[in-house]
Design an enzyme around this catalytic site. Structure first.
Site, mmCIF file in Angstrom:
data_model
loop_
_atom_site.group_PDB
_atom_site.id
_atom_site.type_symbol
_atom_site.label_atom_id
_atom_site.label_comp_id
_atom_site.label_asym_id
_atom_site.label_seq_id
_atom_site.Cartn_x
_atom_site.Cartn_y
_atom_site.Cartn_z
ATOM 1 C CG HIS A 96 -0.175 0.086 2.411
ATOM 2 N ND1 HIS A 96 0.415 -1.213 2.941
ATOM 3 C CD2 HIS A 96 0.004 0.986 3.226
ATOM 4 C CE1 HIS A 96 1.421 -0.876 4.158
ATOM 5 N NE2 HIS A 96 0.774 0.586 4.366
ATOM 6 C CG ASP A 97 3.390 2.375 2.781
ATOM 7 O OD1 ASP A 97 2.471 2.978 3.118
ATOM 8 O OD2 ASP A 97 4.039 1.531 3.637
HETATM 9 C C1 GLC Z 1 4.648 2.725 7.209
HETATM 10 C C2 GLC Z 1 2.927 2.406 6.451
HETATM 11 C C3 GLC Z 1 2.772 3.519 5.887
HETATM 12 C C4 GLC Z 1 2.451 4.755 6.953
HETATM 13 C C5 GLC Z 1 3.860 4.929 7.738
HETATM 14 C C6 GLC Z 1 3.531 5.703 9.026
HETATM 15 O O1 GLC Z 1 5.406 3.094 6.482
HETATM 16 O O2 GLC Z 1 3.236 1.171 5.942
HETATM 17 O O3 GLC Z 1 1.633 3.361 5.254
HETATM 18 O O4 GLC Z 1 2.303 6.044 6.278
HETATM 19 O O5 GLC Z 1 4.441 3.541 8.307
HETATM 20 O O6 GLC Z 1 2.642 4.909 9.936
#
Ligand code: GLC
Length: 510
Positions: free
Chosen positions: A300-301
């Site tokens: 999702h990132d």
């Molecule tokens: C991780 C998550 C991401 C989030 C970040 C801060 O990287 O996968 O989606 O924005 O942490 O919690």
């Protein structure tokens, strides 16, 4: 015990909406459990669905113990665990332990003068040069407190003070609460940051990191559950330290995801993938790393690899299968991100109004302030924004792709009319069926995948080879020379064995 597993990641907000509020929910996941199981999945990892103001889509938690009503209830979650178990699958919970939401009661108490909770967070009289991963300073001034608090992500995500034993105990209690409910795995969000030492400008892998991790393990999962840390860009040494000696089962290193980024300039400034770099990365992690690699193509990132590295238009299915074959034949645990199994692609939106992600908005402003035009800025965002991978699951070709009967929280990708589950499953050459075969093969021949395997490239052709098989993958739209194949064909994303490697062809033979 925790090797050769297949884990399917669900982004609950975008999976399946049964209440018709435009957001996916837990009942929607329960409805699709057979679809997930049939692919060949052992674990389902859900991105956070506990209470949150959703500034960072659930990665800003305001109550660790209660499922957000957006997604259902704790009873729904318990039902999910049970239904998954019936199908021989386990549930993996996403633990966000580095920070909470600024709407968590701990932060409210901290900022209302309660000294116990003040110490749950990290404060400074003056900010230093630490930056937030989402852009800008990592410090925000709090009027009431008269001090700056640390947030390595958005200002709505204050960092927890892991140096405080009371904070650690709160975390252990919460993790045990979910273990008692039947959760059998954990994904640990940005876990390398918990040992930070802000005064010394140390963020990741701080001096106390291993100690905290060991303490967490000893007080909660005790090496009995599958755990995966999230640690962007770790080195072999860091990874080894984290995953041995009572730490985690494994961690995502994401070094291959970073190959599109211009060195030293961050992910918004991109370059073409170089196969030489990719092979070097695979050689390092598959051959030099002695732990269990967390294999990952999408999450999702990250914008989907099919759109970043290959062709998500004319050769979409071939490209999807190429990646599945390549990663599917590596050893480790394989993480599948929802939609990957039908070859979903990036949204590529060029209008900022279509986006939802806080990181995208912050960086839109930053890029503009650096002098990039609207068009240049949007080209960067269309390629790199995390929302590319967060669009709703494409189930069929009805309105909103069968995800919901109402306008979803984030637009569906326009291509849902021809890329959707129903269509893919009805196609004998579909991506899902191909993935099933690769996963079946992987389970049956895992010991062979563990042999020393070399990765090399010649022009746009990647070669993966061991004593058992050879894989050739054409990363281009041009035909590439192919030597005569004598062995038995194990996988081929085209129906024929041609005299040349065809565009985006992958072929595996013994
Ligand atoms: C991780 C998550 C991401 C989030 C970040 C801060 O990287 O996968 O989606 O924005 O942490 O919690």
């Amino acid at each position: 015990m925790f090797e050769n597993k297949v884990i399917y990641q669900i982004y609950p907000k975008s999976f399946k909406d049964t209440t018709n509020n435009g957001y996916g929910d837990i009942q929607g996941i329960i409805k699709q459990l057979d679809y997930i199981k049939d692919l060949g999945v052992d674990y389902i990892w859900l991105s956070p669905c506990v209470k949150s103001p959703q500034k960072d889509n659930g990665y800003d938690i305001s109550d660790y113990y209660s499922i957000d009503s957006l997604f259902g209830s704790n009873e729904d979650y318990e039902q999910l665990i049970l239904e998954a178990k019936k199908r021989d699958m386990k549930i993996m919970l996403d633990l966000v332990l580095n920070h909470t939401s600024d709407e968590h009661t701990w932060f409210a108490k901290a900022t209302n003068g309660d000294p116990k909770y003040y110490d749950y967070y990290i404060w400074a009289d003056e900010p230093n040069e630490l930056e937030s991963a989402f852009g800008g300073s990592a410090w925000t001034y709090h009027e009431k407190v008269g001090k700056y608090y640390l947030h390595l992500f958005d200002k709505g995500q204050p960092d927890l003070n892991w140096a405080n034993p009371e904070v650690r105990q709160e975390i252990f209690d919460m993790v045990n609460f979910w273990i008692a409910k039947g959760v059998e795995g954990f994904r640990l969000d940005v876990i390398h940051l918990i040992g930070k030492e802000p005064d010394k400008l140390i963020k990741g892998h701080g001096p106390k990191f291993s100690e905290y991790l060991k303490e967490l393990n000893e007080n909660t999962f005790k090496d009995n559950l599958l755990t995966v840390g999230e640690c962007w860009g770790t080195s072999l040494k860091q990874q080894y330290k984290m995953c041995h000696d009572k730490g985690l089962t494994q961690a995502f290193h994401f070094n291959h995801f970073l190959l599109n980024a211009e060195r030293g300039r961050g992910k918004w400034h991109t370059k073409e993938l170089d196969l030489v770099d990719l092979c070097e990365c695979f050689n390092t992690w598959q051959n030099e790393y002695t732990g269990i690699e967390a294999l990952v193509m999408n999450n999702h990132d990250s914008p989907r690899l099919i759109s970043r590295w290959l062709d998500d238009q004319k050769y979409r299915k071939e490209s999807a299968k190429l990646l599945i074959t390549l990663f599917g034949l590596m050893h480790g645990n394989l993480y599948i991100y929802q939609g990957e199994e039908i070859g979903m692609t990036n949204a590529h939106w060029h209008d900022i109004k279509k986006y939802n992600d806080v990181e995208t908005f912050n960086n839109y402003e930053i890029l503009k302030s650096e002098g990039y035009s609207e068009e240049e800025t949007m080209a960067k965002i269309a390629f790199t924004s995390r929302d590319n991978a967060r669009t709703p699951m494409q189930w069929d070709d009805t309105a909103h792709a069968g995800f919901s009967s109402t306008e979803p929280w984030l637009d569906v990708n326009d291509n849902y009319v021809h890329i959707n589950v129903l269509k893919d499953l009805s196609d004998d050459n579909g991506v899902y069926k191909y993935y099933q075969k690769v996963l079946k093969f992987r389970k049956e021949h895992y010991d062979k995948l563990k042999q020393a395997t070399s990765y090399s490239s010649e022009g746009q052709v990647l070669k993966m080879q061991n004593d058992f098989f050879t894989l050739l993958a054409n990363f281009s739209a041009q035909n590439q020379p192919l030597e005569e194949i004598n062995g038995e064909i194990i996988f081929n994303n085209y129906s024929k064995v041609p005299t040349h490697l065809l565009p985006y062809q992958v072929i595996v033979f013994s």
